[in-house]
Design an enzyme around this catalytic site. Sequence first.
Site, PDB file in Angstrom:
ATOM      1  N   LYS A  91       0.858  -1.190   0.000  1.00 58.15           N
ATOM      2  CA  LYS A  91       0.000   0.000   0.000  1.00 58.15           C
ATOM      3  C   LYS A  91       0.885   1.228   0.000  1.00 58.15           C
ATOM      4  O   LYS A  91       1.813   1.324   0.810  1.00 58.15           O
ATOM      5  CB  LYS A  91      -0.885  -0.015   1.264  1.00 58.15           C
ATOM      6  CG  LYS A  91      -1.889   1.109   1.317  1.00 58.15           C
ATOM      7  CD  LYS A  91      -3.182   0.724   0.636  1.00 58.15           C
ATOM      8  CE  LYS A  91      -4.056   1.911   0.307  1.00 58.15           C
ATOM      9  NZ  LYS A  91      -3.746   2.583  -0.988  1.00 58.15           N
ATOM     10  N   LYS A 127       5.497   2.037  -2.956  1.00 61.84           N
ATOM     11  CA  LYS A 127       5.356   3.368  -3.543  1.00 61.84           C
ATOM     12  C   LYS A 127       5.622   3.250  -5.038  1.00 61.84           C
ATOM     13  O   LYS A 127       6.272   2.293  -5.477  1.00 61.84           O
ATOM     14  CB  LYS A 127       6.370   4.336  -2.912  1.00 61.84           C
ATOM     15  CG  LYS A 127       5.984   5.791  -3.024  1.00 61.84           C
ATOM     16  CD  LYS A 127       4.944   6.215  -2.000  1.00 61.84           C
ATOM     17  CE  LYS A 127       4.473   7.627  -2.259  1.00 61.84           C
ATOM     18  NZ  LYS A 127       3.620   8.132  -1.174  1.00 61.84           N
ATOM     19  N   GLY A 166      -3.058   8.058  -4.364  1.00 60.80           N
ATOM     20  CA  GLY A 166      -2.435   9.243  -4.941  1.00 60.80           C
ATOM     21  C   GLY A 166      -1.235   9.706  -4.129  1.00 60.80           C
ATOM     22  O   GLY A 166      -0.953   9.195  -3.050  1.00 60.80           O
ATOM     23  N   ASP A 167      -0.517  10.651  -4.676  1.00 63.45           N
ATOM     24  CA  ASP A 167       0.570  11.360  -3.985  1.00 63.45           C
ATOM     25  C   ASP A 167       0.758  12.637  -4.811  1.00 63.45           C
ATOM     26  O   ASP A 167      -0.154  13.020  -5.567  1.00 63.45           O
ATOM     27  CB  ASP A 167       1.847  10.493  -3.949  1.00 63.45           C
ATOM     28  CG  ASP A 167       2.944  11.076  -3.047  1.00 63.45           C
ATOM     29  OD1 ASP A 167       2.850  10.944  -1.821  1.00 63.45           O
ATOM     30  OD2 ASP A 167       3.894  11.693  -3.568  1.00 63.45           O
ATOM     31  N   THR A 211      -4.826  13.431   4.977  1.00 65.45           N
ATOM     32  CA  THR A 211      -3.417  13.622   5.344  1.00 65.45           C
ATOM     33  C   THR A 211      -3.243  14.949   6.084  1.00 65.45           C
ATOM     34  O   THR A 211      -2.592  15.007   7.136  1.00 65.45           O
ATOM     35  CB  THR A 211      -2.514  13.550   4.092  1.00 65.45           C
ATOM     36  OG1 THR A 211      -2.839  12.359   3.369  1.00 65.45           O
ATOM     37  CG2 THR A 211      -1.058  13.545   4.471  1.00 65.45           C
ATOM     38  N   SER A 378      -7.057   5.576   3.629  1.00 67.24           N
ATOM     39  CA  SER A 378      -7.088   4.666   2.478  1.00 67.24           C
ATOM     40  C   SER A 378      -7.458   3.257   2.950  1.00 67.24           C
ATOM     41  O   SER A 378      -8.221   2.550   2.282  1.00 67.24           O
ATOM     42  CB  SER A 378      -5.722   4.621   1.795  1.00 67.24           C
ATOM     43  OG  SER A 378      -5.574   5.694   0.897  1.00 67.24           O
TER      44      SER A 378
END
Length: 446
Positions: A91, A127, A166-167, A211, A378
């Site tokens: 994840k 990632k 997402g990031d 976040t 998430s």
Amino acid sequence: MIDEKLEDVYAEVLRRNPGEAEFHQAVGEVLESIGPAITKHPEFARRKIIQRICEPERQIIFRVPWETDDGEVQINRGFRVEFNSALGPYKGGLRFHPTVNLGIVKFLGFEQIFKNALTNLPIGGAKGGSDFDPKGRSDSEVMRFCQSLMTELYRHLGEYTDVPAGDTGVGGREIGWMFGQYKRITNRYESGVLTGKGIEWGGSLVRTEATGYGAVFFLEEMLKVRGQGIEGRTCVVSGSGNVAIYAIEKLLQEGAVVVGCSDSGGIIHDPDGIDLAVLKEIKEVERGRICDYSERRPSAVYTEGGNIWDIPCEVALPCATQNELTGRDATKLIANGCIAVAEGANMPTSPEGVRVFQDAGVAFGPGKAANAGGVATSALEMQQNASRDSWSFEHTEGRLRSIMEGIHASCYETAEAYGSPGNYVVGANIAGFERVARAMVALGLI
Ligand code: NDP
């Protein structure tokens, strides 16, 4: 300083991963903290847990070809580093930014292992991303890129295998296009394969905010143990993307005053307090630049290329990118009266900056603890997908708050137990490490 028992491990990481400066930094920071845990659990050394944690389980690098609107062929590079699945499916987010390379993805994936462990939820660490630059690209170009990326990536994913989110550069729009392509290729409506989805098609309320909100909840916990609060405090938040905007929103809800934010072009100083509605309109609706803000707010000053940490504040939240806050910046912040720092971004403070804050007794919440609210929510999205349910905003925010309180307590108590009271870096690294290490021992040599 890295414990002498771990010096060889670190030397081997440097030798095997040349040129990956950010990955070296992330590993070095964890190894500096976990010496006492190795002394306490000799079986971790015997089973070579640290050497195994530093080596990703799988690294995928692939070509992503796509066409611009005027028919020019472009080639980008896609990455997915599946770092550790001892606690659950891999994840971690996907980042689209021109600076993305293997070393960056590995640093982020490595951090993600410990962050995810701290949430106490069943998620492993990974990632990914690409050196694709979405800035200035049309919707159809970004969609074609997302579809091409997923055309390769889909074979490595699955709700029980690997679940990206997402990031930087990847929000709900990009997750939608990637989910659509996954569904098309596999002929499966597998909601749990990606998180950060839209609310109408399997997403979770609060994921967008999580976040930033989580970082503020962590900050409030750090202040609480010192008998302090956030109300009325002057804050500066770097960045103006997803994490920054929702950190600002929660700070404002809690009665703080936010006087600065930024993007990669420059900084805004608004002594009257950032007007969140204006900021959201520019960044979320128009996808514009922060310089547009000062044109709409007479009280605000825009400085191209300025340093956000020169703005005096009591609380700093670095929410932009790695190594954006240096030792010099930390010294300046302290001189200006800063008492607390919560990292919304991943590894935004340089090692020197962390030392300066800790030596001065500033409450310092490292990203792997303070920004874990995103991945935690998430995991809550995955829970809702698995049970085909959707929870209310209040319920989900309540879960997020209690997860952040739990992470804070676990970092705080672990730091105390290992003789470093108030050191959240030590607390986060050891608490996250112990959980992963115990699972790895239990699962045998894999
Ligand atoms: P976004 O792409 O939404 O926003 C990033 C912001 O940071 C933008 O304002 C961007 O400006 C700015 N920025 C990027 N690089 C620089 C730079 N070199 N100097 C100054 N400003 C810069 O990303 P997110 O908000 O999602 O992510 C921000 C950080 O938080 C990253 O470190 C990410 O890994 C971390 N994070 C994100 C999570 C999430 O849920 N999204 C979860 C946990 C951590 P510009 O638009 O000019 O590039």
